[in-house]
Design a protein around this motif. Structure first.
Motif, PDB file in Angstrom:
ATOM      1  N   ARG A 307      19.533  68.831 -77.710  1.00  0.00           N
ATOM      2  CA  ARG A 307      19.820  69.382 -76.385  1.00  0.00           C
ATOM      3  C   ARG A 307      19.597  68.359 -75.276  1.00  0.00           C
ATOM      4  N   VAL A 308      20.616  68.133 -74.452  1.00  0.00           N
ATOM      5  CA  VAL A 308      20.492  67.186 -73.348  1.00  0.00           C
ATOM      6  C   VAL A 308      19.911  67.904 -72.134  1.00  0.00           C
ATOM      7  N   ASP A 309      19.126  67.159 -71.340  1.00  0.00           N
ATOM      8  CA  ASP A 309      18.504  67.737 -70.152  1.00  0.00           C
ATOM      9  C   ASP A 309      18.292  66.643 -69.119  1.00  0.00           C
ATOM     10  N   ASP A 310      17.462  66.918 -68.122  1.00  0.00           N
ATOM     11  CA  ASP A 310      17.256  65.950 -67.040  1.00  0.00           C
ATOM     12  C   ASP A 310      16.673  64.637 -67.543  1.00  0.00           C
ATOM     13  N   GLY A 311      15.926  64.680 -68.654  1.00  0.00           N
ATOM     14  CA  GLY A 311      15.279  63.473 -69.156  1.00  0.00           C
ATOM     15  C   GLY A 311      16.109  62.675 -70.132  1.00  0.00           C
ATOM     16  N   THR A 312      17.281  63.142 -70.493  1.00  0.00           N
ATOM     17  CA  THR A 312      18.088  62.431 -71.483  1.00  0.00           C
ATOM     18  C   THR A 312      18.560  61.088 -70.963  1.00  0.00           C
ATOM     19  N   VAL A 313      18.968  61.039 -69.698  1.00  0.00           N
ATOM     20  CA  VAL A 313      19.456  59.807 -69.068  1.00  0.00           C
ATOM     21  C   VAL A 313      18.755  59.649 -67.724  1.00  0.00           C
ATOM     22  N   ARG A 314      18.253  58.423 -67.466  1.00  0.00           N
ATOM     23  CA  ARG A 314      17.586  58.129 -66.199  1.00  0.00           C
ATOM     24  C   ARG A 314      18.203  56.874 -65.591  1.00  0.00           C
ATOM     25  N   PHE A 315      18.808  57.012 -64.416  1.00  0.00           N
ATOM     26  CA  PHE A 315      19.406  55.870 -63.740  1.00  0.00           C
ATOM     27  C   PHE A 315      18.322  55.108 -62.974  1.00  0.00           C
ATOM     28  N   LEU A 316      18.378  53.784 -63.051  1.00  0.00           N
ATOM     29  CA  LEU A 316      17.397  52.945 -62.375  1.00  0.00           C
ATOM     30  C   LEU A 316      17.877  52.591 -60.975  1.00  0.00           C
ATOM     31  N   ALA A 317      16.941  52.135 -60.161  1.00  0.00           N
ATOM     32  CA  ALA A 317      17.210  51.945 -58.736  1.00  0.00           C
ATOM     33  C   ALA A 317      18.230  50.858 -58.450  1.00  0.00           C
ATOM     34  N   ILE A 323      18.487  54.397 -68.591  1.00  0.00           N
ATOM     35  CA  ILE A 323      17.725  54.561 -69.827  1.00  0.00           C
ATOM     36  C   ILE A 323      18.182  55.834 -70.515  1.00  0.00           C
ATOM     37  N   VAL A 324      18.402  55.742 -71.814  1.00  0.00           N
ATOM     38  CA  VAL A 324      18.836  56.884 -72.614  1.00  0.00           C
ATOM     39  C   VAL A 324      17.776  57.180 -73.673  1.00  0.00           C
ATOM     40  N   GLN A 325      17.497  58.466 -73.874  1.00  0.00           N
ATOM     41  CA  GLN A 325      16.647  58.892 -74.995  1.00  0.00           C
ATOM     42  C   GLN A 325      17.564  59.424 -76.093  1.00  0.00           C
ATOM     43  N   ASN A 326      17.450  58.851 -77.289  1.00  0.00           N
ATOM     44  CA  ASN A 326      18.430  59.074 -78.348  1.00  0.00           C
ATOM     45  C   ASN A 326      17.712  59.124 -79.687  1.00  0.00           C
ATOM     46  N   GLU A 327      18.072  60.093 -80.549  1.00  0.00           N
ATOM     47  CA  GLU A 327      17.479  60.159 -81.881  1.00  0.00           C
ATOM     48  C   GLU A 327      18.475  59.832 -82.989  1.00  0.00           C
ATOM     49  N   THR A 328      19.745  59.712 -82.651  1.00  0.00           N
ATOM     50  CA  THR A 328      20.740  59.492 -83.697  1.00  0.00           C
ATOM     51  C   THR A 328      20.821  58.033 -84.146  1.00  0.00           C
ATOM     52  N   ALA A 329      20.376  57.107 -83.307  1.00  0.00           N
ATOM     53  CA  ALA A 329      20.510  55.688 -83.637  1.00  0.00           C
ATOM     54  C   ALA A 329      19.658  55.307 -84.842  1.00  0.00           C
ATOM     55  N   LEU A 337      17.936  50.844 -73.295  1.00  0.00           N
ATOM     56  CA  LEU A 337      18.368  50.393 -71.978  1.00  0.00           C
ATOM     57  C   LEU A 337      19.860  50.066 -72.012  1.00  0.00           C
ATOM     58  N   TYR A 338      20.593  50.620 -71.056  1.00  0.00           N
ATOM     59  CA  TYR A 338      22.032  50.408 -70.945  1.00  0.00           C
ATOM     60  C   TYR A 338      22.373  49.912 -69.538  1.00  0.00           C
ATOM     61  N   SER A 339      23.572  49.361 -69.431  1.00  0.00           N
ATOM     62  CA  SER A 339      24.110  48.918 -68.151  1.00  0.00           C
ATOM     63  C   SER A 339      25.484  49.556 -67.956  1.00  0.00           C
ATOM     64  N   ILE A 340      25.770  50.006 -66.751  1.00  0.00           N
ATOM     65  CA  ILE A 340      27.094  50.567 -66.469  1.00  0.00           C
ATOM     66  C   ILE A 340      28.169  49.502 -66.663  1.00  0.00           C
ATOM     67  N   SER A 341      27.859  48.286 -66.268  1.00  0.00           N
ATOM     68  CA  SER A 341      28.862  47.220 -66.321  1.00  0.00           C
ATOM     69  C   SER A 341      28.913  46.516 -67.678  1.00  0.00           C
ATOM     70  N   LYS A 342      27.790  46.459 -68.410  1.00  0.00           N
ATOM     71  CA  LYS A 342      27.730  45.675 -69.643  1.00  0.00           C
ATOM     72  C   LYS A 342      27.543  46.505 -70.902  1.00  0.00           C
ATOM     73  N   GLY A 343      27.193  47.770 -70.781  1.00  0.00           N
ATOM     74  CA  GLY A 343      26.950  48.592 -71.961  1.00  0.00           C
ATOM     75  C   GLY A 343      25.532  48.451 -72.482  1.00  0.00           C
ATOM     76  N   PHE A 344      25.357  48.510 -73.802  1.00  0.00           N
ATOM     77  CA  PHE A 344      24.029  48.463 -74.421  1.00  0.00           C
ATOM     78  C   PHE A 344      23.340  47.132 -74.146  1.00  0.00           C
TER      79      PHE A 344
END
Length: 706
Positions: A307-317, A323-329, A337-344
């Motif tokens: 279940r996704v919620d407010d804590g699943t993805v957190r955008f940095l300033a 930041i993504v919280q993920n259990e499937t990996a 840690l991900y980047s909008i412009s660069k990905g993982f």
């Protein structure tokens, strides 16, 4: 003769001191309630916090707890508050009236700290909910429509097509509220120039009808939209309005998007949303576009995405990283840690343990609680690590269960600690972990536990016969426990997907009344429960209630075969909601093991439950009829041999009383006798009106039938 009487009196006094019995009324009145520290809200500087007391809002210093200022001196009997507009104003909420579990309407007030003035916001619009303020503008939902006003009451934007049980703008429908856990389905941009929202068209969703009695001569009927498994959901759209011009733009939500589970604005001012397909095995974080929205993160699973919620993805300033919280990996819940412009970019945490909460993020470090170390899934520790995954530090070692409330910038934090023998201990720390002072130690309660010899949890684990996995549990034994005697056992459980009941923590409930009456209470988390990795949790996929029931039956058999003090003829089981579904199945499928069951507000067929919850774990009933029907206790009613108490509320909007009614129909058709308690106009929790009565009833029923 007088000496004999005196001797007897001394003996009775000694026995009383050794074992002072209590009743459920003692528990209900709060005799054993744990004290805590509530309502601490960090201020922007991280050096101070606010808390409400006696209708006032007071500013304190973290370092020494001193009162720095009284920000609000009272007047409005508020139920919640928020500091806004650079902490120059306070938003007050009063007269809250709940609709469902999370949704409520209220009145809202704005207090100007410098001027000392209080103004009611938009008093002419009733039914306001989820109000927020940005850049001097006020947005809120009311009566199925969305509104934007200026602070002085000038209307800037509104929708007009909202209609009960048909169209909803800016707040969620019933199933979103219950299962995705949010009601605020709009987002006002930081500069107040735009407002984005989800529009729900629930016209084709079928209605559920509930009678409300309320002591009146004739009941009234309350009807609301409730999509059951396999049925039609609300059709959702993502819309954006320019507040100044009123121009509305429909954004692309993606071809396979059934659910929009969150929306908001990134720090750089782009609109994002969480998109899920109907089976919830594909999750995307999308940047909203009019022509074609762009996925910046995609996660898929052969089973389901947790279940996704407010804590699943957190955008940095910085406006680019998130930041993504993920259990499937890796099969365990971790941070990436991900980047909008660069990905993982990189993994932040890793290992055969799970991150359970992110508590704070600073410029270069993330602070989190997890199951690593200690007793594994039964404990929580507090740690920090750099965003590049290096330099990990343990701040609070996982001896028991820690939870943390962090101040802004992690200059200070509050720690809440408990273990099997220790009620809540609250301490204030510097960001490094150094203890500044103890805020609450529950010393009186600890002494009461010792004086009255209240049993504490004793952990155990076992491997079911022929299994390649172990199960964790705890026991509570009577004060005068004698291994040479035989004791009845009441098993208590919830067992729902991703849940956890077995932790190294202290607590007391209605079952503890039975312990002092010579019963053993046992609890085991079976397959499907959480914090032991993805495989342990998701192995129940498409067979909801099959493996879970097998594990509870295996627990009863293990106790009977391996604990010489267990009376194998007197094992019972209790559960509420999913736990009630489990208790019913156990007394039916485990008829040779269980003598008694208490099932409160149980699901009796997953065909009766909602789309979002049921389908994520069981797929669609059109594709998985066996997975819906075989675990249904309705289809096993003829197997009942033991004593059964079935309890339900007549106004349960979540697990409808239809579940109990159809169970009664099946039991009666099979010629089976059972006991039933219906509570008028009671919801799923049956609180506050009936909570105490139910638990006293369960104590008495167990004493009489187990």
């Amino acid at each position: 003769m007088r000496k004999a009487i005196l001797f007897l009196a001394v003996m009775l006094c000694s026995v009383g001191e050794m074992w002072a019995k209590f009743t459920y009324d003692d528990i209900a009145r709060g005799k054993f309630a744990q004290r805590s520290v509530y309502g601490v809200r960090s201020m922007a500087d991280g050096e101070h916090y606010t808390s409400s007391k006696g209708g006032q809002i007071i500013k304190y210093a973290y370092e020494d707890g001193s009162v720095v200022d009284t920000l609000y001196r009272g007047g409005i009997p508020f139920s919640s508050y928020a500091l806004i507009e650079g902490e120059s104003k306070i938003l007050l909420e009063s007269d809250a009236r709940y609709i469902y579990r999370r949704s409520h309407t209220a009145r809202y007030w704005l207090y100007d700290i410098a001027a000392g003035t209080t103004t009611e916001l938009i008093p002419e619009v009733e039914g306001k909910r989820d109000l927020s303020i940005a850049a001097g503008r006020v947005a809120f939902a009311a009566n199925n429509n969305l509104y934007v006003y200026t602070l002085d009451g000038q209307k800037l934007f509104e929708t007009t097509d909202g209609l009960f049980n048909h169209i909803i703008n800016g707040t969620t429908d019933w199933v979103y509220e219950e299962e995705f856990g949010f009601t605020k389905a709009y987002a006002l941009s930081a500069d107040g120039s735009k407002v984005a929202w989800i529009r729900f068209d629930e016209s084709d969703v079928r209605e559920y009808h509930m009678n409300r009695f309320d002591g009146e001569l004739y009941p009234t009927v309350y009807s609301f939209k409730y999509p059951k498994a396999g049925e039609k959901n609300s059709v959702v759209e993502l819309l954006v309005a320019d507040v100044a011009t009123g121009v509305v733009t429909r954004m692309d939500k993606g071809a396979d998007t059934e659910y929009i589970a969150r929306l908001g604005w990134t720090p750089s001012g782009e609109l994002y949303f969480f998109a899920l397909n109907r089976l919830q095995n594909r999750f995307e974080v999308m940047l909203a576009r009019e022509s074609e929205s762009c996925a910046i993160y995609t996660e898929t699973s052969p089973r389901y995405i947790d279940r996704v919620d407010d804590g699943t993805v957190r955008f940095l300033a910085d406006g680019d990283q998130f930041i993504v919280q993920n259990e499937t990996a890796t099969g365990y819940s971790h941070l990436y840690l991900y980047s909008i412009s660069k990905g993982f970019l990189n993994a932040i945490t890793s290992g055969e343990w799970e991150v359970t909460a992110v508590n704070a993020i600073t410029k270069d470090r993330i602070y989190y609680t997890s199951t690593e170390g200690g007793m594994g899934s039964m404990t929580r520790g507090f740690h920090s690590v750099k965003l590049n995954g290096k330099g990990k530090k343990t701040i609070l070692a996982p001896k028991g269960m820690y939870s943390v409330a962090a101040g802004n910038g992690m200059k200070y934090f509050l720690s809440y600690y408990t273990d099997a023998t220790t009620p809540n201990v609250v301490t204030l720390h510097k960001g490094s972990g150094e203890v500044i002072r103890v805020l609450e130690d529950n010393a009186k309660l600890r002494q009461m536990i010792a004086d009255e010899k209240i049993p504490c949890k004793q952990p155990f684990s076992f491997t079911p016969e022929g299994a390649d996995y172990s199960l964790c549990g705890y026991l509570k034994l009577p004060v005068d426990f004698d291994p040479n005697k035989k004791y009845p056992v009441l098993m208590t459980q919830y067992s729902g997907p991703g849940s956890q009941q077995v932790t190294n923590s202290w607590g007391i409930g209605w079952e503890d009344v039975l312990v002092q009456e010579g019963y053993v209470v046992a609890c085991v988390d079976g397959r499907g429960t959480g914090y032991r990795g993805e495989e342990f949790k998701k192995c129940t996929y498409r067979n909801l209630g099959k493996l879970e029931v097998e594990d509870q039956i295996a627990t009863a058999k293990y106790l009977a075969a391996n604990k010489q003090w267990v009376d194998a003829e007197r094992i019972g089981i209790y559960g509420w909601s999913f736990g009630g579904f489990m208790a019913l199945n156990c007394i039916l499928k485990g008829a040779d093991v269980f003598k008694m069951a208490i099932a409160v507000a149980p699901v009796t067929s997953w065909r009766y439950y909602d789309t979002i919850y049921t389908e994520v774990y069981n797929g669609l009933p059109q594709d998985n009829a066996e997975g819906y029907d075989d675990p249904s206790p309705i289809n096993h009613a003829a197997k009942l041999r033991g004593k059964l108490l079935l309890i339900h509320g007549s106004a349960d909007d979540n697990v409808h009383p239809q579940n109990a009614i159809e169970m009664v129909r099946a039991l009666a058709a099979a010629g089976k006798q059972f006991d039933m308690m219906y509570y008028p106009d009671a919801n799923h929790s049956m609180a506050p009106a009936h909570g105490h009565h139910i638990r006293r009833k369960m104590v008495e029923y167990t004493l009489q039938n187990l």
